[in-house]
Design an enzyme around this catalytic site. Structure first.
Site, PDB file in Angstrom:
ATOM      1  N   HIS A 140       0.836  -1.206   0.000  1.00 41.00           N
ATOM      2  CA  HIS A 140       0.000   0.000   0.000  1.00 41.00           C
ATOM      3  C   HIS A 140       0.863   1.244   0.000  1.00 41.00           C
ATOM      4  O   HIS A 140       2.076   1.182   0.177  1.00 41.00           O
ATOM      5  CB  HIS A 140      -0.982  -0.010   1.167  1.00 41.00           C
ATOM      6  CG  HIS A 140      -0.360  -0.230   2.502  1.00 41.00           C
ATOM      7  ND1 HIS A 140       0.510   0.673   3.060  1.00 41.00           N
ATOM      8  CD2 HIS A 140      -0.475  -1.234   3.392  1.00 41.00           C
ATOM      9  CE1 HIS A 140       0.890   0.227   4.227  1.00 41.00           C
ATOM     10  NE2 HIS A 140       0.327  -0.921   4.460  1.00 41.00           N
ATOM     11  N   LYS A 144       0.117   5.330   4.526  1.00 44.43           N
ATOM     12  CA  LYS A 144      -0.879   4.600   5.315  1.00 44.43           C
ATOM     13  C   LYS A 144      -0.410   4.477   6.760  1.00 44.43           C
ATOM     14  O   LYS A 144       0.724   4.137   7.024  1.00 44.43           O
ATOM     15  CB  LYS A 144      -1.117   3.224   4.704  1.00 44.43           C
ATOM     16  CG  LYS A 144      -2.225   2.479   5.396  1.00 44.43           C
ATOM     17  CD  LYS A 144      -2.854   1.454   4.496  1.00 44.43           C
ATOM     18  CE  LYS A 144      -3.940   0.676   5.226  1.00 44.43           C
ATOM     19  NZ  LYS A 144      -5.012   1.530   5.702  1.00 44.43           N
TER      20      LYS A 144
HETATM   21  N1  LIG Z   1     -13.397   1.452   5.132  1.00 42.36           N
HETATM   22  C1  LIG Z   1     -12.858   1.910   3.999  1.00 42.36           C
HETATM   23  O1  LIG Z   1     -13.323   1.588   2.894  1.00 42.36           O
HETATM   24  C2  LIG Z   1     -11.688   2.859   4.088  1.00 42.36           C
HETATM   25  C3  LIG Z   1     -11.222   3.544   2.948  1.00 42.36           C
HETATM   26  C4  LIG Z   1     -10.189   4.474   3.117  1.00 42.36           C
HETATM   27  C5  LIG Z   1      -9.640   4.711   4.372  1.00 42.36           C
HETATM   28  N2  LIG Z   1     -10.103   4.004   5.450  1.00 42.36           N
HETATM   29  C6  LIG Z   1      -9.616   4.276   6.813  1.00 42.36           C
HETATM   30  O2  LIG Z   1     -10.228   5.494   7.236  1.00 42.36           O
HETATM   31  C7  LIG Z   1      -9.352   6.189   8.150  1.00 42.36           C
HETATM   32  C8  LIG Z   1      -9.102   7.614   7.638  1.00 42.36           C
HETATM   33  O3  LIG Z   1      -8.501   7.566   6.369  1.00 42.36           O
HETATM   34  P1  LIG Z   1      -8.028   8.910   5.639  1.00 42.36           P
HETATM   35  O4  LIG Z   1      -7.255   8.436   4.456  1.00 42.36           O
HETATM   36  O5  LIG Z   1      -9.170   9.834   5.432  1.00 42.36           O
HETATM   37  O6  LIG Z   1      -7.010   9.513   6.746  1.00 42.36           O
HETATM   38  P2  LIG Z   1      -6.446  10.997   6.893  1.00 42.36           P
HETATM   39  O7  LIG Z   1      -6.352  11.685   5.577  1.00 42.36           O
HETATM   40  O8  LIG Z   1      -5.243  10.867   7.752  1.00 42.36           O
HETATM   41  O9  LIG Z   1      -7.602  11.766   7.711  1.00 42.36           O
HETATM   42  C9  LIG Z   1      -7.900  11.478   9.045  1.00 42.36           C
HETATM   43  C10 LIG Z   1      -8.703  12.650   9.580  1.00 42.36           C
HETATM   44  O10 LIG Z   1      -9.186  12.310  10.872  1.00 42.36           O
HETATM   45  C11 LIG Z   1      -9.024  13.444  11.699  1.00 42.36           C
HETATM   46  N3  LIG Z   1      -9.088  13.080  13.109  1.00 42.36           N
HETATM   47  C12 LIG Z   1      -8.146  12.531  13.919  1.00 42.36           C
HETATM   48  N4  LIG Z   1      -8.641  12.377  15.166  1.00 42.36           N
HETATM   49  C13 LIG Z   1      -9.917  12.848  15.130  1.00 42.36           C
HETATM   50  C14 LIG Z   1     -10.958  12.954  16.083  1.00 42.36           C
HETATM   51  N5  LIG Z   1     -10.794  12.592  17.376  1.00 42.36           N
HETATM   52  N6  LIG Z   1     -12.154  13.501  15.698  1.00 42.36           N
HETATM   53  C15 LIG Z   1     -12.343  13.914  14.434  1.00 42.36           C
HETATM   54  N7  LIG Z   1     -11.400  13.813  13.486  1.00 42.36           N
HETATM   55  C16 LIG Z   1     -10.209  13.286  13.826  1.00 42.36           C
HETATM   56  C17 LIG Z   1      -7.709  14.049  11.254  1.00 42.36           C
HETATM   57  O11 LIG Z   1      -7.614  15.378  11.697  1.00 42.36           O
HETATM   58  P3  LIG Z   1      -6.162  16.062  11.953  1.00 42.36           P
HETATM   59  O12 LIG Z   1      -5.494  16.112  10.617  1.00 42.36           O
HETATM   60  O13 LIG Z   1      -6.532  17.389  12.515  1.00 42.36           O
HETATM   61  O14 LIG Z   1      -5.478  15.139  12.928  1.00 42.36           O
HETATM   62  C18 LIG Z   1      -7.915  13.955   9.735  1.00 42.36           C
HETATM   63  O15 LIG Z   1      -8.704  15.020   9.277  1.00 42.36           O
HETATM   64  C19 LIG Z   1      -8.086   5.303   8.259  1.00 42.36           C
HETATM   65  O16 LIG Z   1      -8.239   4.463   9.379  1.00 42.36           O
HETATM   66  C20 LIG Z   1      -8.126   4.481   6.963  1.00 42.36           C
HETATM   67  O17 LIG Z   1      -7.454   3.239   7.096  1.00 42.36           O
HETATM   68  C21 LIG Z   1     -11.099   3.092   5.318  1.00 42.36           C
END
Ligand SMILES: NC(=O)c1ccc[n+]([C@@H]2O[C@H](COP(=O)([O-])OP(=O)(O)OC[C@H]3O[C@@H](n4cnc5c(N)ncnc54)[C@H](OP(=O)(O)O)[C@@H]3O)[C@@H](O)[C@H]2O)c1
Length: 179
Positions: A140, A144
């Site tokens: 990946h 990540k």
């Molecule tokens: N299920 C699926 O199909 C799928 C698909 C893609 C990703 N995911 C998962 O989804 C998650 C997020 O992915 P991403 O790519 O969007 O990550 P990302 O770009 O790192 O975004 C994470 C976001 O969460 C925020 N955050 C952290 N702690 C928080 C809290 N307590 N309350 C509210 N917001 C908070 C961060 O804010 P700050 O920047 O201010 O810290 C950031 O805006 C990961 O675990 C990933 O593995 C799942």
């Protein structure tokens, strides 16, 4: 009439959902990130007014507290965050007490969910042949945060359940930038 959406986690996934929401009949009525919602304290009746469902894509250490808080406030949740599955029992308890709904998946892709079934079927076929083993490799993008991914853990779970054996599988991970 639009349904009210809260975006909990305004990162890559949250921003994509925000962009797609209107064409799917949702109006974004609240947005939270790590700065304004560090330990879920920003989730309140006031900030979630008019919200029918919250979509939670944050970080492994944040998910459970957000799920609990949303359940207490009576807000349904769709959670895509991975890496918190060992806390599923606590999440279930909170959602049952709150009488809310929760949809969670480590991967929402239809193709990947079909692949889970394909892998489970293949594992069941191979399980009776001890000369065969199974490995999972994961490649990946370098940004990540959780490893192994929720998708690979789910594949492992499907294989174990279908094969009925523990310790039958070995997993290796290759981290890399895909150019
Ligand atoms: N299920 C699926 O199909 C799928 C698909 C893609 C990703 N995911 C998962 O989804 C998650 C997020 O992915 P991403 O790519 O969007 O990550 P990302 O770009 O790192 O975004 C994470 C976001 O969460 C925020 N955050 C952290 N702690 C928080 C809290 N307590 N309350 C509210 N917001 C908070 C961060 O804010 P700050 O920047 O201010 O810290 C950031 O805006 C990961 O675990 C990933 O593995 C799942």
């Amino acid at each position: 009439m639009s349904l009210g959406l809260a975006i909990v986690g305004h990162g890559k996934m949250g921003k994509l959902i925000e962009r797609l929401a209107p064409e799917h009949g949702f109006e974004v009525r609240a947005k939270f990130d790590g700065r304004n919602n560090g330990n879920a304290q920003a989730l309140s009746r006031e900030t979630l007014r008019g919200v029918d469902v919250a979509v939670e894509f944050t970080a492994p250490q944040a998910a459970l507290e957000n799920i609990r808080r949303l359940a207490v406030l009576g807000v349904n949740a769709v959670v895509g965050t991975t890496g918190w599955l060992e806390q599923l029992a606590s999440a279930r308890e909170a959602v049952e007490q709150g009488k809310t709904g929760l949809v969670w998946a480590p991967n929402f892709s239809v193709g990947v969910n079909l692949f889970f079934d394909v892998v489970a079927h293949a594992a069941a076929l191979f399980a009776g042949h001890s000369e065969y083993e199974a490995w999972g490799w994961e490649i990946h993008h370098g940004a990540k945060k959780d490893e192994l991914s929720g998708t690979l853990k789910k594949l492992a779970e499907e294989m174990r359940a279908a094969a009925g054996k523990k310790g039958f599988f070995e997993f290796k991970e290759i981290l890399g930038e895909l150019g």
